[in-house]
Design a protein around this motif. Sequence first.
Motif, PDB file in Angstrom:
ATOM      1  N   GLY A  74       0.768  -1.241   0.000  1.00  0.00           N
ATOM      2  CA  GLY A  74       0.000   0.000   0.000  1.00  0.00           C
ATOM      3  C   GLY A  74       0.796   1.287   0.000  1.00  0.00           C
ATOM      4  N   LEU A  75       0.032   2.367   0.056  1.00  0.00           N
ATOM      5  CA  LEU A  75       0.568   3.723   0.052  1.00  0.00           C
ATOM      6  C   LEU A  75      -0.119   4.526   1.150  1.00  0.00           C
ATOM      7  CD1 LEU A  75       0.276   4.894  -3.692  1.00  0.00           C
ATOM      8  CD2 LEU A  75       2.384   4.472  -2.431  1.00  0.00           C
ATOM      9  N   ASN A  76       0.664   5.369   1.816  1.00  0.00           N
ATOM     10  CA  ASN A  76       0.088   6.351   2.750  1.00  0.00           C
ATOM     11  C   ASN A  76       0.232   7.717   2.113  1.00  0.00           C
ATOM     12  OD1 ASN A  76      -0.391   4.614   4.787  1.00  0.00           O
ATOM     13  ND2 ASN A  76       1.449   5.124   5.968  1.00  0.00           N
ATOM     14  N   ILE A  77      -0.841   8.475   2.138  1.00  0.00           N
ATOM     15  CA  ILE A  77      -0.750   9.839   1.608  1.00  0.00           C
ATOM     16  C   ILE A  77      -1.138  10.790   2.726  1.00  0.00           C
ATOM     17  CG2 ILE A  77      -1.702  11.439  -0.117  1.00  0.00           C
ATOM     18  CD1 ILE A  77      -2.210   8.695  -1.657  1.00  0.00           C
ATOM     19  N   ASP A  78      -0.224  11.697   3.016  1.00  0.00           N
ATOM     20  CA  ASP A  78      -0.441  12.580   4.153  1.00  0.00           C
ATOM     21  C   ASP A  78      -0.172  14.014   3.712  1.00  0.00           C
ATOM     22  OD1 ASP A  78      -0.974  13.270   6.693  1.00  0.00           O
ATOM     23  OD2 ASP A  78       0.968  12.657   7.542  1.00  0.00           O
ATOM     24  N   THR A  79      -1.189  14.846   3.770  1.00  0.00           N
ATOM     25  CA  THR A  79      -1.025  16.238   3.324  1.00  0.00           C
ATOM     26  C   THR A  79      -1.529  17.179   4.416  1.00  0.00           C
ATOM     27  OG1 THR A  79      -1.795  15.332   1.203  1.00  0.00           O
ATOM     28  CG2 THR A  79      -1.278  17.684   1.259  1.00  0.00           C
ATOM     29  N   PRO A  80      -0.738  17.342   5.496  1.00  0.00           N
ATOM     30  CA  PRO A  80      -1.207  18.211   6.582  1.00  0.00           C
ATOM     31  C   PRO A  80      -1.511  19.621   6.085  1.00  0.00           C
ATOM     32  CG  PRO A  80       0.999  17.296   7.049  1.00  0.00           C
ATOM     33  CD  PRO A  80       0.576  16.763   5.735  1.00  0.00           C
ATOM     34  N   THR A  81      -0.631  20.135   5.206  1.00  0.00           N
ATOM     35  CA  THR A  81      -0.948  21.429   4.588  1.00  0.00           C
ATOM     36  C   THR A  81      -0.554  21.373   3.113  1.00  0.00           C
ATOM     37  OG1 THR A  81       1.217  22.175   5.320  1.00  0.00           O
ATOM     38  CG2 THR A  81      -0.646  23.034   6.548  1.00  0.00           C
ATOM     39  N   LEU A  82      -1.269  22.136   2.323  1.00  0.00           N
ATOM     40  CA  LEU A  82      -0.886  22.254   0.910  1.00  0.00           C
ATOM     41  C   LEU A  82       0.180  23.334   0.844  1.00  0.00           C
ATOM     42  CD1 LEU A  82      -4.443  22.110  -0.710  1.00  0.00           C
ATOM     43  CD2 LEU A  82      -2.628  20.408  -0.991  1.00  0.00           C
ATOM     44  N   THR A  83       1.408  22.953   0.485  1.00  0.00           N
ATOM     45  CA  THR A  83       2.489  23.936   0.479  1.00  0.00           C
ATOM     46  C   THR A  83       2.597  24.653  -0.860  1.00  0.00           C
ATOM     47  OG1 THR A  83       3.986  22.165  -0.123  1.00  0.00           O
ATOM     48  CG2 THR A  83       3.871  22.718   2.215  1.00  0.00           C
ATOM     49  N   SER A  84       1.915  24.127  -1.877  1.00  0.00           N
ATOM     50  CA  SER A  84       1.895  24.785  -3.191  1.00  0.00           C
ATOM     51  C   SER A  84       0.570  24.446  -3.849  1.00  0.00           C
ATOM     52  CB  SER A  84       3.063  24.264  -4.037  1.00  0.00           C
ATOM     53  OG  SER A  84       2.829  24.548  -5.400  1.00  0.00           O
ATOM     54  N   THR A  85       0.120  25.313  -4.739  1.00  0.00           N
ATOM     55  CA  THR A  85      -1.122  25.022  -5.466  1.00  0.00           C
ATOM     56  C   THR A  85      -0.830  25.008  -6.966  1.00  0.00           C
ATOM     57  OG1 THR A  85      -1.665  27.375  -5.395  1.00  0.00           O
ATOM     58  CG2 THR A  85      -2.720  25.937  -3.740  1.00  0.00           C
ATOM     59  N   ARG A  86       0.428  24.769  -7.298  1.00  0.00           N
ATOM     60  CA  ARG A  86       0.816  24.802  -8.711  1.00  0.00           C
ATOM     61  C   ARG A  86       1.320  23.428  -9.164  1.00  0.00           C
ATOM     62  NH1 ARG A  86       2.781  28.459 -12.698  1.00  0.00           N
ATOM     63  NH2 ARG A  86       4.524  27.573 -13.837  1.00  0.00           N
ATOM     64  N   ALA A  87       0.694  22.889 -10.205  1.00  0.00           N
ATOM     65  CA  ALA A  87       1.160  21.617 -10.794  1.00  0.00           C
ATOM     66  C   ALA A  87       1.758  21.945 -12.152  1.00  0.00           C
ATOM     67  CB  ALA A  87       0.013  20.632 -10.934  1.00  0.00           C
ATOM     68  N   SER A  88       3.051  21.700 -12.271  1.00  0.00           N
ATOM     69  CA  SER A  88       3.778  22.239 -13.421  1.00  0.00           C
ATOM     70  C   SER A  88       3.659  21.359 -14.672  1.00  0.00           C
ATOM     71  CB  SER A  88       5.253  22.413 -13.066  1.00  0.00           C
ATOM     72  OG  SER A  88       5.787  21.137 -12.794  1.00  0.00           O
ATOM     73  N   TYR A  89       3.943  21.997 -15.796  1.00  0.00           N
ATOM     74  CA  TYR A  89       3.883  21.333 -17.108  1.00  0.00           C
ATOM     75  C   TYR A  89       4.767  20.094 -17.120  1.00  0.00           C
ATOM     76  CZ  TYR A  89       4.383  20.681 -22.149  1.00  0.00           C
ATOM     77  OH  TYR A  89       4.388  20.146 -23.411  1.00  0.00           O
ATOM     78  N   GLU A  90       5.910  20.211 -16.439  1.00  0.00           N
ATOM     79  CA  GLU A  90       6.867  19.099 -16.407  1.00  0.00           C
ATOM     80  C   GLU A  90       6.163  17.794 -16.034  1.00  0.00           C
ATOM     81  OE1 GLU A  90       9.865  19.533 -13.407  1.00  0.00           O
ATOM     82  OE2 GLU A  90      10.669  17.551 -13.870  1.00  0.00           O
ATOM     83  N   TRP A  91       5.256  17.862 -15.049  1.00  0.00           N
ATOM     84  CA  TRP A  91       4.599  16.639 -14.575  1.00  0.00           C
ATOM     85  C   TRP A  91       3.304  16.353 -15.323  1.00  0.00           C
ATOM     86  CZ3 TRP A  91       7.841  13.728 -12.527  1.00  0.00           C
ATOM     87  CH2 TRP A  91       8.856  14.243 -11.718  1.00  0.00           C
ATOM     88  N   VAL A  92       2.501  17.402 -15.525  1.00  0.00           N
ATOM     89  CA  VAL A  92       1.181  17.157 -16.138  1.00  0.00           C
ATOM     90  C   VAL A  92       1.364  16.645 -17.567  1.00  0.00           C
ATOM     91  CG1 VAL A  92      -1.091  18.134 -16.632  1.00  0.00           C
ATOM     92  CG2 VAL A  92       0.175  18.921 -14.643  1.00  0.00           C
TER      93      VAL A  92
END
Length: 423
Positions: A74-92
């Motif tokens: 499995g995977l654990n996903i933990d996002t206590p705070t969003l530190t950025s709201t930008r998803a860059s072209y490199e990844w998308v």
Amino acid sequence: MDEIVISGGHRLRGEIAVSGSKNAVLPLMVAGLLTDEELILRGTPRLADTRTLAKVLAELGATVAEFGNGPGEGLNIDTPTLTSTRASYEWVSKMRASFWVLGPLLARAHEAQVSLPGGCAIGTRPVDLYLNGLAAMGADISVEGGYVNATAKGGLKGARVDFPFVSVGATHVLLMAACLAKGETVITNAATEPEVVDVGTCLQAMGAQIDGLGTRILTIQGVEKLHGADHTVTRDRIEAGAFALAVAATGGAVTLTGIDEAALGALAPAMRLAGAGLIETDGGLHVTGPAGRPQPTPITTEPYPGFATDLQAPFMGLMCCADGVSRIRETIFENRFMHVQELARLGADISLEGDTAIVTGVEKLYGAPVMATDLRASVTLVIAGLMAEGETRISRVYHLDRGYERIEEKLSAVGAKIWRETL
Ligand code: EPZ
């Protein structure tokens, strides 16, 4: 660069465990951004796509950690705070599902800058449904420099979102966004794919108020906050379908564990028409190949519960050796026939008429070097290579690694002569 090499003509016999669904785990990982608590996902496949998405989520402030000793844990996903709201072209640009972070970012942080995914090998794939839906929920959206800039001052508001046609991704995104919006959202013409139901079920476990999962109308009452959850990912019906077709193509007999016939949807009756056997057993779904050449079988891709577009190419692989002519019609993506050229290199006889491939079955395919052009095309070449006489060498297998977990190991274990070479 790796290549997959197959020495064809060997029947598959034994048992294959179906992995967790790629197309469920990706939106489930994205849903982890909706809460400041931990989301535990079990039965996750280990794929290039999950690793890519983990990097996107990490850029936004999530910690994504694998647990367990092997695949399927499995995977654990933990996002206590969003530190950025930008998803860059490199990844998308690497993986379209990264675009889906738009929904949770806007819902939780009330703003997002997400790169447009652009076109891709299988079609133009616009995002108008996403943007119109989020605008109906009060988001202020502009597109500049290849990025979608969206803000929702004071938060998203419940709305009626009528999709003009079914989109899996737009349903995921609007569903996630609506969970944290103020008031009620009604989505019509929603996707009913099992992966959407799986995501909806996980969101419910996180505290979301959703009615109508698995139907064309979803009604969501927004809540203030979602909490963590512990969710097991549904098995991969598309991977299972590819294995079932590989078994039919080699005239083998294999039990697929972790999946039942219903999961194959419209593939099951099509395979029976082609002459394959499918029997539910206590151990799983037992698949046998037709006694002689497969019978020619027409299919038309449609949104679920119709024939899955993700199985169109693999089904064409089987039909290459059918005893007659099969018409294969693709209605979801306008350019999802890139495998045709490569199948022709193995001796297949296929012509294209608009959205339909006319496959005239040949007695035999012959091994040759071929190139994977996209994810589902790549598994089609594996199926065709298993059927073919002689050696098939598949290049650009990074496409295969995006969505099929340890495929050469799984197929070798049931008698295929298939291996990976690192050049
Ligand atoms: C998902 O893609 C899957 N991806 C695809 O699997 C799958 O082929 C597809 O659904 C259809 O089942 C994942 O789950 C990660 P859509 P998605 O929006 O959501 C058009 C694979 O091989 N459209 O349902 O992107 C679109 O162009 C992948 O695993 C618009 O016009 O597909 C297409 O023609 C490939 N405007 C049709 O709708 C929009 O705003 C359906 O696409 C959105 C979509």
